[in-house]
Every structure is written in structure tokens, then in C-alpha cells.
Design a protein around this motif. Structure first.
Motif, PDB file in Angstrom:
ATOM      1  N   TYR A   1      -0.396  10.004   2.590  1.00 25.79           N
ATOM      2  CA  TYR A   1      -0.384   9.424   3.884  1.00 25.79           C
ATOM      3  C   TYR A   1      -1.985   8.957   3.913  1.00 25.79           C
ATOM      4  N   LEU A   2      -2.767   9.956   3.584  1.00 26.91           N
ATOM      5  CA  LEU A   2      -4.238   9.638   3.633  1.00 26.91           C
ATOM      6  C   LEU A   2      -4.469   8.303   2.699  1.00 26.91           C
ATOM      7  N   GLN A   3      -4.087   8.097   1.549  1.00 24.15           N
ATOM      8  CA  GLN A   3      -4.048   7.084   0.421  1.00 24.15           C
ATOM      9  C   GLN A   3      -3.575   5.899   1.190  1.00 24.15           C
ATOM     10  N   GLN A   4      -2.377   6.068   1.752  1.00 20.73           N
ATOM     11  CA  GLN A   4      -1.648   4.927   2.394  1.00 20.73           C
ATOM     12  C   GLN A   4      -2.545   4.226   3.331  1.00 20.73           C
ATOM     13  N   GLN A   5      -3.292   5.098   4.309  1.00 18.92           N
ATOM     14  CA  GLN A   5      -3.932   4.770   5.419  1.00 18.92           C
ATOM     15  C   GLN A   5      -5.274   4.032   5.122  1.00 18.92           C
ATOM     16  N   GLN A   6      -5.904   4.340   3.850  1.00 17.49           N
ATOM     17  CA  GLN A   6      -6.954   3.739   3.207  1.00 17.49           C
ATOM     18  C   GLN A   6      -6.724   2.371   2.768  1.00 17.49           C
ATOM     19  N   SER A   7      -5.283   2.284   2.140  1.00 17.85           N
ATOM     20  CA  SER A   7      -5.036   0.885   1.424  1.00 17.85           C
ATOM     21  C   SER A   7      -4.205  -0.061   2.329  1.00 17.85           C
ATOM     22  N   LYS A   8      -3.884   0.341   3.496  1.00 17.33           N
ATOM     23  CA  LYS A   8      -2.852  -0.320   4.562  1.00 17.33           C
ATOM     24  C   LYS A   8      -3.205  -1.789   4.583  1.00 17.33           C
ATOM     25  N   SER A   9      -4.416  -1.979   4.893  1.00 15.50           N
ATOM     26  CA  SER A   9      -4.791  -3.379   5.095  1.00 15.50           C
ATOM     27  C   SER A   9      -4.734  -4.350   3.983  1.00 15.50           C
ATOM     28  N   LYS A  10      -4.952  -3.670   2.712  1.00 17.65           N
ATOM     29  CA  LYS A  10      -4.621  -4.427   1.232  1.00 17.65           C
ATOM     30  C   LYS A  10      -3.245  -4.671   0.706  1.00 17.65           C
TER      31      LYS A  10
ATOM     32  N   ASN B   1      23.295  15.284  14.542  1.00 23.09           N
ATOM     33  CA  ASN B   1      21.784  14.674  15.451  1.00 23.09           C
ATOM     34  C   ASN B   1      20.742  15.102  15.001  1.00 23.09           C
ATOM     35  N   ASN B   2      20.677  15.720  13.657  1.00 20.89           N
ATOM     36  CA  ASN B   2      19.248  15.938  13.215  1.00 20.89           C
ATOM     37  C   ASN B   2      19.152  15.416  11.692  1.00 20.89           C
ATOM     38  N   ARG B   3      20.112  14.626  11.108  1.00 29.26           N
ATOM     39  CA  ARG B   3      20.048  14.153   9.861  1.00 29.26           C
ATOM     40  C   ARG B   3      18.989  13.308   9.379  1.00 29.26           C
ATOM     41  N   ALA B   4      18.283  12.671  10.405  1.00 30.77           N
ATOM     42  CA  ALA B   4      17.062  11.853  10.176  1.00 30.77           C
ATOM     43  C   ALA B   4      16.256  12.778   9.174  1.00 30.77           C
ATOM     44  N   LEU B   5      15.808  14.014   9.527  1.00 30.76           N
ATOM     45  CA  LEU B   5      14.804  14.859   9.054  1.00 30.76           C
ATOM     46  C   LEU B   5      15.316  15.406   7.649  1.00 30.76           C
ATOM     47  N   SER B   6      16.789  15.101   7.326  1.00 32.27           N
ATOM     48  CA  SER B   6      17.198  15.403   5.902  1.00 32.27           C
ATOM     49  C   SER B   6      16.284  14.620   4.880  1.00 32.27           C
ATOM     50  N   ASN B   7      15.764  13.687   5.325  1.00 34.67           N
ATOM     51  CA  ASN B   7      15.035  12.493   4.578  1.00 34.67           C
ATOM     52  C   ASN B   7      13.541  13.008   4.353  1.00 34.67           C
ATOM     53  N   LEU B   8      12.985  14.037   5.021  1.00 32.82           N
ATOM     54  CA  LEU B   8      11.657  14.298   4.898  1.00 32.82           C
ATOM     55  C   LEU B   8      11.221  14.786   3.530  1.00 32.82           C
ATOM     56  N   PRO B   9      10.219  14.269   2.845  1.00 30.14           N
ATOM     57  CA  PRO B   9       9.992  14.424   1.461  1.00 30.14           C
ATOM     58  C   PRO B   9      10.441  15.928   1.038  1.00 30.14           C
ATOM     59  N   ARG B  10      10.872  16.409  -0.103  1.00 31.57           N
ATOM     60  CA  ARG B  10      11.268  17.632  -0.685  1.00 31.57           C
ATOM     61  C   ARG B  10      10.154  17.873  -1.420  1.00 31.57           C
ATOM     62  N   THR B  11       8.902  18.086  -0.912  1.00 34.61           N
ATOM     63  CA  THR B  11       7.905  18.348  -1.940  1.00 34.61           C
ATOM     64  C   THR B  11       7.033  19.320  -0.893  1.00 34.61           C
ATOM     65  N   GLU B  12       5.721  19.529  -1.645  1.00 35.47           N
ATOM     66  CA  GLU B  12       4.556  20.524  -1.038  1.00 35.47           C
ATOM     67  C   GLU B  12       4.209  19.617   0.148  1.00 35.47           C
ATOM     68  N   TRP B  13       3.507  20.294   1.338  1.00 29.64           N
ATOM     69  CA  TRP B  13       2.941  19.528   2.120  1.00 29.64           C
ATOM     70  C   TRP B  13       1.729  18.837   1.808  1.00 29.64           C
ATOM     71  N   LYS B  14       1.111  19.467   0.711  1.00 31.77           N
ATOM     72  CA  LYS B  14      -0.234  18.825   0.199  1.00 31.77           C
ATOM     73  C   LYS B  14       0.144  17.316  -0.101  1.00 31.77           C
ATOM     74  N   HIS B  15       1.074  17.096  -0.968  1.00 27.92           N
ATOM     75  CA  HIS B  15       1.425  16.111  -1.502  1.00 27.92           C
ATOM     76  C   HIS B  15       1.634  14.955  -0.479  1.00 27.92           C
ATOM     77  N   VAL B  16       2.453  15.337   0.620  1.00 30.85           N
ATOM     78  CA  VAL B  16       2.621  14.193   1.601  1.00 30.85           C
ATOM     79  C   VAL B  16       1.438  13.908   2.341  1.00 30.85           C
ATOM     80  N   ILE B  17       0.338  14.930   2.617  1.00 34.27           N
ATOM     81  CA  ILE B  17      -0.903  14.634   3.294  1.00 34.27           C
ATOM     82  C   ILE B  17      -1.747  13.699   2.406  1.00 34.27           C
ATOM     83  N   ASP B  18      -1.680  13.873   1.159  1.00 31.70           N
ATOM     84  CA  ASP B  18      -2.501  12.978   0.314  1.00 31.70           C
ATOM     85  C   ASP B  18      -1.842  11.683   0.098  1.00 31.70           C
TER      86      ASP B  18
END
Length: 575
Positions: free
Chosen positions: A221-230, A202-219
Motif C-alpha cells: 500500500y505504501l509503495q503504491q501511494q509513493q508511485s501513484k502519480s507515476k 452479504n459479506n463475500r467481498a471480504l473473501s477477496n482480502l489478501p490472504r497474506t500477512e498484514w505487513k505485506h499489505v501495508i508495505d
């Protein structure tokens, strides 16, 4: 071939050594396994359980079946290359894993050639890239929805699970982080906590969370937000979860060169050795000392002779396996093209030999060489032994790669070839028929090894032919599920052509329809069916009729060199 990015439990993986375009295709041999059925092995034998990890269903490879009337009943098949090595990320796959094969005996025939009984006729089993693959990326296959999810503590990358993980990041976690901007230590703690949650069902979806540092995920995400429309936000391949999973399956070329083994030093062509079928040939100059090939070894400790024995002969895979006369240990290699390496009768042509790895490796544990055959008998959870194939001298591009199978093998072959009795009965394998239609019972019959079968799909109706009085009969009914394997023996009674004047391209021209007689066990009278299309009839090799099933076919393991035999494996006194 190098340690998998999925961790030690996954053992080895296969990587792209250069950029690979979509639809690029690899080809390799397929070895039928009569000693195994898919999902089953000989009861009472612990040896052989390791083979569970390295076999495919026979129908995936298009190999012959062992029951004419049930085409699902095909034995297991061994595909000793990419087919044995690739791991799975389910819906994140970048290749279509090994499938199909071509039947070809390289112009050898049982009427004159003893070699046809000694090698697999199935080759060109295909693995195809389904997307562009960057150099350094691990090749990942789709094993099927029911294989990976049942393995404990494993990442389940089915589309649904990936979407749930993505929704969690995009709608809950990342918006909260960017809105409230908690301290770095809190962000780190939250991220590590989520990644460490147990991979329960019942928890296996979270097994797919990125296995990296949180900073890389935030960066990202913000990059994707900026380029989403393009860039088109609807492209699922650009989601955060998929991006980081793909990044996690990459290694640098430098790392691969240091920790892995090149798998494309050889390619398959028709061998220069008479009766050998295909052989391995150098794709480039290979200086003396080059590790030409690498192969992990599927081991059997004490029961190989019993497991491979089929009642009147040994299984064909024994010809691709290594054994020493003083030991019961049987070793079957797999790797890029290594199973194509033939024996050189002229010892001046020998240019490679096998050796044990001289280091600890994910698929080679040197301390196993100090253990007994009984230890190998009881150790069936993973691979732990490997060969390197090393160049004994400089090898020229295009030169055939040859080794010494040992004097016992050579003597056995020479005796077999001298005693071989050519089979003069007409024989043509199904794959070698190229007629564009099926023969009727009034025409020249097929060779004895071939049989016609039809789908059992018909209905009772009224047939009006040539303005004659109506007559009761049966007509063909299209299959709702053409993948249904149920077929019955049939006789082709009539063939008549059908013109296609409408349409264009492949829709124009002629095709054939047939009247057939179905031979059904539950009916006293034959059932005659009219208007059967070509794809409702099949011409098959009868089960066990092909060359490698011939009684007394050549079977002999390759000799493990004397200087490679661990003293602790010695448990046989040769006759």
C-alpha cells in the motif's frame, strides 16, 4: 498439472511452465457425449454424476446438434486436457477457456475407411491466453457469473466484489492503520479477524482480502501511494486486491517440478497407424522411465455399461476409456494429449504403458485400490484415481507415442475392420464444403446429409421490382439478437450478386443476397422472403448424420492391464 492454489476442494490446476505471451493458443480434442445432456444425466443412475464436473456445453465447442431446428440442443462435450483441469477466478481470469473446434477426419472417408466411426472428428478446441502469464502461474478461466457464486465458502472474484474489497482497504482500513499506527499485535489481530469472517452472501467481498500477512499489505500500500502519480492509478490490474490474488496463484518452478506433472511432452499430429486418425508424438527426447503423461480418471463404479449404452450402440467416449473384462469399473482419463495415444499392432513399437501412481496425491488415493466397485459407485464427489504413462524405453523426438490396448481390443478391431461395409452414398461433411455461396433449388443439390436452414426473421412489405406493379411479399429483417438459435428449414430459390463500390478493403467487392422459401409448421403456405443476406442462411449436417453416428460403429474400451486390476474390483465373469 499440479494441486491448485485454490485449495484441495479445487483439486488439480494447470500451470504455466514458462512465460506465456498474450494470445498464445493451446489446441486439444473435443469428444461429444451422447449419454449426457448439459445439466442432466440419466435418472436413477448415481454412477455418472461425477461427469457433471467435467463436461462443457456442446455449442461452445461447435459440435453438431441432435435437433436440426433447435441449435441450442447440443449434447455435452468432453475436452480432456486444459478444458477439464483449469479452475476459475471469474473476472481474474488469464485465459479464454476452451471454445470452438475444427471438424476433420484426416482424409478418412466412410466409403472406404472403417476408422471414421472410431474416433472424434473434433479437434483444435482452443484455449487462449488473454494476458501475459508468468511462469509458475495457475491458469484461470471465466466459468460465468452464475457458477462460482453459488458454491458455499468460495472466493467470489467478480469485478464488483473486487472493487468493494479494494474500497474497504483503500478508504477505511489502510488509511486508519497508517494514521493511528496501532501496535503490531493489534494489527495482526484485526487482519486475522477480517480474513476469518464467514463468506456469506452479504459479506463475500471480504473473501477477496489478501490472504497474506498484514505487513505485506501495508508495505505494498505504501509503495503504491509513493508511485501513484507515476504508474497511473486508474489501472485496475495494479490494485492491492488483484495484485495479491495474482500472487497467490503462483508456484515456483521447483515446486511444480516436485509436485506436478509436465503436460507438454506430447503433441497431436496425423497418426502413423492406419485408420487411427490423430496420434500423440514426442515433443522432445524422453528417456526410459520418464513419466510421459499424467491423467486423473473420471470413474464409474458399476453402471458404466448401462450409462454409456444408447439403445443401439455405446457412446463414443467408451473408446477413450479403460476397463478390465472382469470388472464393471470404467475409467476415463484426461490430461495433456494422453487421449491421443494409439494402439500399436506391432508390439515392437509399444513405448509407453499405464501404471498407478505410487504415492498419495490430490487426485490419487491409494486406499481406493483396496475398495470395491460399489464404493466407486457411491463416491462421486471428486476424482480419486490417476494414471501415469511411463516410457518403456528411450523415445526419440517426433516419435509417435504408442501403447498396447490389449488382445481383446485388437481382435475386436480386426473383426470390425474385416466386416466393415463401405457406404457408397455421396457424403460430404459441412465443414468440408468450401463454396462461397449457397446453391439454389435449380442447381445441383447438396448431399443427403446436408440441410439448409434460415433465421425466421422477416416482415410483410411492398416490393417494387424492375418498375413492375407493386406486389405484396416478405423481406428480410436483420436480427436484433443474432445469437438467437431459432432457425427453420428453408429452400434457396434465387441468388443474385450485390456490388459494393464504396468503402475500402473488405467493404469492396461482391456478396450475395437470396430469395428463400421458409417451411413453417404453423403456416399452410410457404413463406417466401426476399433480400436474405448470406448470414441469414446456414448449411448444416443433419442431426446424427456424421461418421461417428454410423450404425454399428466401432466401440470398445481400452484394456486395464491384468497386473493393475485390484482384486476387490473383480465382479464380472466374462462370457
Amino acid at each position: 498439472m499440479a494441486p491448485s492454489t485454490l485449495g484441495e476442494d479445487a483439486n488439480l490446476g494447470m500451470y504455466a511452465g514458462r512465460d506465456i505471451p498474450t494470445n498464445f493458443t493451446w489446441h486439444e480434442m473435443a469428444i461429444p457425449l451422447l449419454f449426457r445432456e448439459w445439466g442432466d444425466h440419466k435418472p436413477g443412475y448415481r454412477d455418472g454424476v461425477l461427469w457433471d464436473r467435467y463436461i462443457w456445453e456442446g455449442d461452445i465447442m461447435n459440435i453438431e446438434t441432435y435437433q436440426d431446428t433447435n441449435r441450442e440442443k447440443s449434447r455435452a462435450v468432453f475436452v480432456p486436457g486444459i478444458g477439464c483441469t483449469v479452475n476459475s477466478l471469474l473476472d481474474m481470469n488469464n485465459i479464454l477457456s476452451t471454445h470452438g473446434s475444427i471438424y476433420d477426419t484426416v482424409d478418412l472417408h466412410r466409403s472406404k475407411d472403417p476408422g471414421v466411426t472410431a474416433f472424434t472428428p473434433y479437434h483444435s478446441a482452443q484455449t487462449r491466453a488473454v494476458r501475459d502469464i508468468e511462469a509458475g502461474t495457475e491458469l484461470m478461466a471465466m466459468y460465468g457469473d452464475f457458477w462460482i457464486p453459488d458454491i458455499p465458502n468460495v472466493q467470489v472474484t467478480l469485478d464488483y466484489e473486487l472493487e468493494q474489497a479494494e474500497l474497504f482497504l483503500q478508504q477505511r482500513y489502510l488509511p486508519w492503520i497508517t494514521k493511528y499506527k496501532p501496535s503490531a499485535s493489534l494489527q495482526h489481530g484485526l487482519w486475522e479477524l477480517m480474513k476469518s469472517l464467514p463468506y456469506q452472501r452479504n459479506n463475500r467481498a471480504l473473501s477477496n482480502l489478501p490472504r497474506t500477512e498484514w505487513k505485506h499489505v501495508i508495505d505494498y500500500y505504501l509503495q503504491q501511494q509513493q508511485s501513484k502519480s507515476k504508474d497511473g492509478a486508474g489501472d485496475k490490474d495494479k490494485t492491492i486486491v488483484r495484485h495479491f490474488i495474482r500472487q497467490s496463484t503462483k508456484r515456483s518452478i521447483e515446486w511444480l517440478q516436485e509436485n506436478g506433472y509436465c503436460q507438454d511432452h506430447m503433441e497431436a499430429k496425423t497418426s502413423t497407424i492406419p485408420q487411427a486418425g490423430r496420434g500423440a508424438f514426442a515433443t522432445r527426447a524422453l528417456p526410459q522411465g520418464t513419466i510421459v503423461g499424467y491423467s486423473p480418471l473420471v470413474h464409474i463404479g458399476t453402471q458404466g455399461q448401462e450409462i454409456f449404452w444408447l439403445g443401439d450402440r455405446y457412446d463414443l467416449v467408451i473408446n477413450y476409456s479403460f476397463q478390465h473384462a472382469n470388472s464393471t469399473v470404467m475409467l476415463t482419463p484426461y490430461g495433456g494429449m494422453v487421449n491421443y495415444i494409439n494402439h500399436a499392432f506391432d508390439k515392437s513399437r509399444v513405448n509407453v504403458r499405464v501404471q498407478w501412481l505410487r504415492r498419495e496425491f490430490v487426485a490419487h488415493k491409494p486406499h481406493w485400490l483396496q475398495q470395491t466397485a460399489e464404493f466407486l459407485h457411491d463416491t462421486v464427489d471428486k476424482i480419486g484415481l490417476s494414471f501415469e504413462y511411463v516410457a518403456l524405453r528411450d523415445i526419440e523426438p517426433g516419435e509417435e507415442i504408442l501403447m498396447d490396448y490389449g488382445s481383446a481390443w485388437e481382435q475386436a478391431w480386426e473383426y470390425y475392420a474385416a466386416q466393415y461395409t463401405p457406404i457408397t452414398d455421396p457424403y460430404v461433411a459441412r465443414a468440408q464444403w468450401n463454396e462461397t455461396h449457397y446453391r439454389t433449388q435449380d442447381e445441383e443439390s447438396y448431399t443427403e446429409n446436408l440441410v439448409t436452414m434460415c433465421y425466421e426473421s422477416y416482415s410483410s412489405t411492398v416490393i417494387v421490382e424492375d418498375d413492375e406493379d407493386p406486389e405484396d411479399g416478405y423481406v428480410w429483417v436483420p436480427m436484433l439478437r443474432p445469437e438467437d438459435p431459432h432457425r427453420v428449414y428453408c429452400t434457396v430459390l434465387e441468388r443474385y450478386s450485390i456490388s459494393h463500390d464504396e468503402g475500402d478493403g473488405d467493404d469492396k467487392g461482391q456478396s450475395f443476397e437470396y430469395t428463400v422459401e421458409l417451411h413453417l409448421k404453423d403456416k399452410d403456405e410457404p413463406v417466401i422472403v426476399r433480400h436474405v443476406p448470406e448470414d441469414g442462411i446456414f448449411l448444416y449436417d443433419r442431426a446424427f448424420s456424421q461418421d461417428w453416428h454410423l450404425p454399428g460403429g466401432f466401440r470398445h474400451p481400452i484394456a486395464l492391464p491384468d497386473d493393475m486390476l485390484p482384486p476387490s474390483w473383480v465382479n464380472v465373469v466374462p462370457e
